[in-house]
Design a protein around this motif. Sequence first.
Motif, PDB file in Angstrom:
ATOM      1  N   GLY A 115      56.670  50.128  18.489  1.00  0.00           N
ATOM      2  CA  GLY A 115      56.643  51.482  19.001  1.00  0.00           C
ATOM      3  C   GLY A 115      57.073  52.462  17.926  1.00  0.00           C
ATOM      4  N   ARG A 116      57.306  53.699  18.307  1.00  0.00           N
ATOM      5  CA  ARG A 116      57.664  54.725  17.325  1.00  0.00           C
ATOM      6  C   ARG A 116      58.969  54.399  16.620  1.00  0.00           C
ATOM      7  NH1 ARG A 116      60.885  59.074  17.015  1.00  0.00           N
ATOM      8  NH2 ARG A 116      61.598  58.770  19.153  1.00  0.00           N
ATOM      9  N   ASP A 117      59.978  53.967  17.384  1.00  0.00           N
ATOM     10  CA  ASP A 117      61.277  53.689  16.772  1.00  0.00           C
ATOM     11  C   ASP A 117      61.876  52.379  17.272  1.00  0.00           C
ATOM     12  OD1 ASP A 117      61.811  54.415  19.361  1.00  0.00           O
ATOM     13  OD2 ASP A 117      63.339  55.918  18.870  1.00  0.00           O
ATOM     14  N   PHE A 118      61.018  51.463  17.732  1.00  0.00           N
ATOM     15  CA  PHE A 118      61.526  50.199  18.254  1.00  0.00           C
ATOM     16  C   PHE A 118      60.504  49.092  18.075  1.00  0.00           C
ATOM     17  CE2 PHE A 118      59.235  52.055  21.834  1.00  0.00           C
ATOM     18  CZ  PHE A 118      58.569  50.978  22.379  1.00  0.00           C
ATOM     19  N   ILE A 119      61.001  47.858  18.185  1.00  0.00           N
ATOM     20  CA  ILE A 119      60.161  46.665  18.218  1.00  0.00           C
ATOM     21  C   ILE A 119      60.519  45.902  19.479  1.00  0.00           C
ATOM     22  CG2 ILE A 119      59.540  44.501  17.088  1.00  0.00           C
ATOM     23  CD1 ILE A 119      61.302  47.004  15.017  1.00  0.00           C
ATOM     24  N   SER A 120      59.536  45.586  20.285  1.00  0.00           N
ATOM     25  CA  SER A 120      59.753  44.736  21.452  1.00  0.00           C
ATOM     26  C   SER A 120      59.247  43.335  21.127  1.00  0.00           C
ATOM     27  CB  SER A 120      59.022  45.280  22.680  1.00  0.00           C
ATOM     28  OG  SER A 120      59.615  46.476  23.133  1.00  0.00           O
ATOM     29  N   VAL A 121      60.059  42.341  21.451  1.00  0.00           N
ATOM     30  CA  VAL A 121      59.689  40.954  21.198  1.00  0.00           C
ATOM     31  C   VAL A 121      59.727  40.194  22.520  1.00  0.00           C
ATOM     32  CG1 VAL A 121      60.240  38.838  19.948  1.00  0.00           C
ATOM     33  CG2 VAL A 121      60.616  41.059  18.858  1.00  0.00           C
ATOM     34  N   THR A 122      58.649  39.491  22.809  1.00  0.00           N
ATOM     35  CA  THR A 122      58.549  38.724  24.048  1.00  0.00           C
ATOM     36  C   THR A 122      58.662  37.238  23.739  1.00  0.00           C
ATOM     37  OG1 THR A 122      57.123  40.411  25.058  1.00  0.00           O
ATOM     38  CG2 THR A 122      57.105  38.205  26.061  1.00  0.00           C
ATOM     39  N   ALA A 123      59.595  36.582  24.413  1.00  0.00           N
ATOM     40  CA  ALA A 123      59.797  35.150  24.214  1.00  0.00           C
ATOM     41  C   ALA A 123      58.764  34.351  24.996  1.00  0.00           C
ATOM     42  CB  ALA A 123      61.199  34.760  24.657  1.00  0.00           C
ATOM     43  N   GLY A 124      58.471  33.172  24.504  1.00  0.00           N
ATOM     44  CA  GLY A 124      57.536  32.297  25.191  1.00  0.00           C
ATOM     45  C   GLY A 124      58.115  31.777  26.492  1.00  0.00           C
ATOM     46  N   GLU A 125      57.259  31.196  27.301  1.00  0.00           N
ATOM     47  CA  GLU A 125      57.684  30.683  28.605  1.00  0.00           C
ATOM     48  C   GLU A 125      58.756  29.608  28.441  1.00  0.00           C
ATOM     49  OE1 GLU A 125      55.690  28.751  32.666  1.00  0.00           O
ATOM     50  OE2 GLU A 125      54.444  29.320  30.940  1.00  0.00           O
ATOM     51  N   GLY A 126      59.842  29.766  29.173  1.00  0.00           N
ATOM     52  CA  GLY A 126      60.918  28.790  29.148  1.00  0.00           C
ATOM     53  C   GLY A 126      61.861  28.897  27.970  1.00  0.00           C
ATOM     54  N   ARG A 188      53.542  62.168  30.660  1.00  0.00           N
ATOM     55  CA  ARG A 188      54.412  61.699  31.733  1.00  0.00           C
ATOM     56  C   ARG A 188      54.618  60.188  31.729  1.00  0.00           C
ATOM     57  NH1 ARG A 188      54.910  65.501  35.936  1.00  0.00           N
ATOM     58  NH2 ARG A 188      56.303  63.972  36.872  1.00  0.00           N
ATOM     59  N   VAL A 189      53.562  59.431  31.463  1.00  0.00           N
ATOM     60  CA  VAL A 189      53.638  57.982  31.606  1.00  0.00           C
ATOM     61  C   VAL A 189      54.160  57.305  30.344  1.00  0.00           C
ATOM     62  CG1 VAL A 189      52.321  55.886  32.062  1.00  0.00           C
ATOM     63  CG2 VAL A 189      51.798  57.981  33.332  1.00  0.00           C
ATOM     64  N   ARG A 190      53.528  57.562  29.208  1.00  0.00           N
ATOM     65  CA  ARG A 190      53.885  56.838  27.990  1.00  0.00           C
ATOM     66  C   ARG A 190      55.329  57.083  27.538  1.00  0.00           C
ATOM     67  NH1 ARG A 190      49.396  56.998  23.465  1.00  0.00           N
ATOM     68  NH2 ARG A 190      50.530  55.113  22.818  1.00  0.00           N
ATOM     69  N   PRO A 191      55.842  58.327  27.594  1.00  0.00           N
ATOM     70  CA  PRO A 191      57.256  58.503  27.213  1.00  0.00           C
ATOM     71  C   PRO A 191      58.208  57.719  28.107  1.00  0.00           C
ATOM     72  CG  PRO A 191      56.118  60.623  27.217  1.00  0.00           C
ATOM     73  CD  PRO A 191      55.190  59.639  27.858  1.00  0.00           C
ATOM     74  N   ALA A 192      57.873  57.592  29.389  1.00  0.00           N
ATOM     75  CA  ALA A 192      58.747  56.871  30.315  1.00  0.00           C
ATOM     76  C   ALA A 192      58.745  55.374  30.039  1.00  0.00           C
ATOM     77  CB  ALA A 192      58.334  57.146  31.759  1.00  0.00           C
ATOM     78  N   VAL A 193      57.558  54.798  29.865  1.00  0.00           N
ATOM     79  CA  VAL A 193      57.500  53.351  29.668  1.00  0.00           C
ATOM     80  C   VAL A 193      57.962  52.954  28.265  1.00  0.00           C
ATOM     81  CG1 VAL A 193      55.699  53.042  31.394  1.00  0.00           C
ATOM     82  CG2 VAL A 193      55.056  53.381  29.009  1.00  0.00           C
ATOM     83  N   ALA A 194      57.904  53.884  27.301  1.00  0.00           N
ATOM     84  CA  ALA A 194      58.443  53.581  25.965  1.00  0.00           C
ATOM     85  C   ALA A 194      59.938  53.316  26.050  1.00  0.00           C
ATOM     86  CB  ALA A 194      58.166  54.739  25.008  1.00  0.00           C
ATOM     87  N   GLY A 195      60.609  53.988  26.979  1.00  0.00           N
ATOM     88  CA  GLY A 195      62.032  53.740  27.179  1.00  0.00           C
ATOM     89  C   GLY A 195      62.309  52.335  27.670  1.00  0.00           C
ATOM     90  N   ASP A 196      61.302  51.694  28.255  1.00  0.00           N
ATOM     91  CA  ASP A 196      61.430  50.319  28.724  1.00  0.00           C
ATOM     92  C   ASP A 196      60.868  49.323  27.720  1.00  0.00           C
ATOM     93  OD1 ASP A 196      62.698  50.974  31.070  1.00  0.00           O
ATOM     94  OD2 ASP A 196      60.856  51.091  32.252  1.00  0.00           O
ATOM     95  N   GLY A 197      60.518  49.802  26.514  1.00  0.00           N
ATOM     96  CA  GLY A 197      60.039  48.892  25.481  1.00  0.00           C
ATOM     97  C   GLY A 197      58.570  48.543  25.562  1.00  0.00           C
ATOM     98  N   GLY A 198      57.771  49.385  26.221  1.00  0.00           N
ATOM     99  CA  GLY A 198      56.353  49.071  26.354  1.00  0.00           C
ATOM    100  C   GLY A 198      55.466  50.285  26.170  1.00  0.00           C
ATOM    101  N   ASP A 199      54.225  50.126  26.545  1.00  0.00           N
ATOM    102  CA  ASP A 199      53.256  51.210  26.432  1.00  0.00           C
ATOM    103  C   ASP A 199      52.149  50.967  27.440  1.00  0.00           C
ATOM    104  OD1 ASP A 199      52.139  53.546  25.528  1.00  0.00           O
ATOM    105  OD2 ASP A 199      51.288  52.695  23.693  1.00  0.00           O
ATOM    106  N   ILE A 200      51.461  52.043  27.807  1.00  0.00           N
ATOM    107  CA  ILE A 200      50.309  51.959  28.690  1.00  0.00           C
ATOM    108  C   ILE A 200      49.189  52.750  28.045  1.00  0.00           C
ATOM    109  CG2 ILE A 200      49.360  52.663  30.916  1.00  0.00           C
ATOM    110  CD1 ILE A 200      51.980  51.959  32.202  1.00  0.00           C
TER     111      ILE A 200
END
Length: 249
Positions: A115-126, A188-200
């Motif tokens: 993202g603009r000022d963050f990196i989100s990392v998703t762990a694998g299942e389990g 309205r949408v993208r700034p809000a979900v960026a706070g949760d570490g994602g994007d739409i």
Amino acid sequence: MAAQLGVTEEEKKTLTQPSPAKAGEGYREKTASPYPNGQRSVSLPGLDPRARARHMRAMLIETEPTPNPATLKFLPGRTVMDAGTRDFTSPEEAEASPLAEALFDLGDVAGVFFGRDFISVTAGEGVDWRGLKPDVLAILLDHFSAEMPLFRPGSAGGFSVPAEDAAFPENPEDADIVAQIKELIETRVRPAVAGDGGDIVYRGFDQGKVYLQMQGACSGCPSSTATLKNGIEQLLKYYVPEVTEVRAV
């Protein structure tokens, strides 16, 4: 994805111009080094150990949980993407970025999002984040303390993935409707979900249906369906009466 995107009572009384939503503030943990007492760390190729030690002392990386239990949000305290976002869902896609590739090389990472000022990392299942987090932090500290490039030369590093073009055929007569939808998503949408570490990302509009793609922490989040239907769909229907449904693709 638990961003609050519904229409407020005040908005129902008076139709106002959309304004950027304020992202909720979450718990933050500052980490200077994931390996205390001189233990080993994961290093990126070509990094001078002396330079790493010199810069790491002054660097902190904040971590935040996200509504998606498989995803953590890392804030290095500096700009990550100058423009747009970048989503990596496989090791093959990550080849464009040394940082994303190093994270996937850990073997337990299923997704990386810039993202603009963050990196989100998703762990694998389990995968247990207690074991994965120190290695992810070590790679991020290596990368940012050495000021290494985010993308390899010649890669499409400055573009969002996928490109924000319509993925569905659109009627030229719907141009004004599409413009309204895109403005709401951007303000309205993208700034809000960026706070949760994602994007739409907007993917198209066809016969009343809006198609959106979830990225980062939003992808696979248990609460994403509720947010899509109860938040985003409600918001778009209120401001754009031509919208009848919002779907994830």
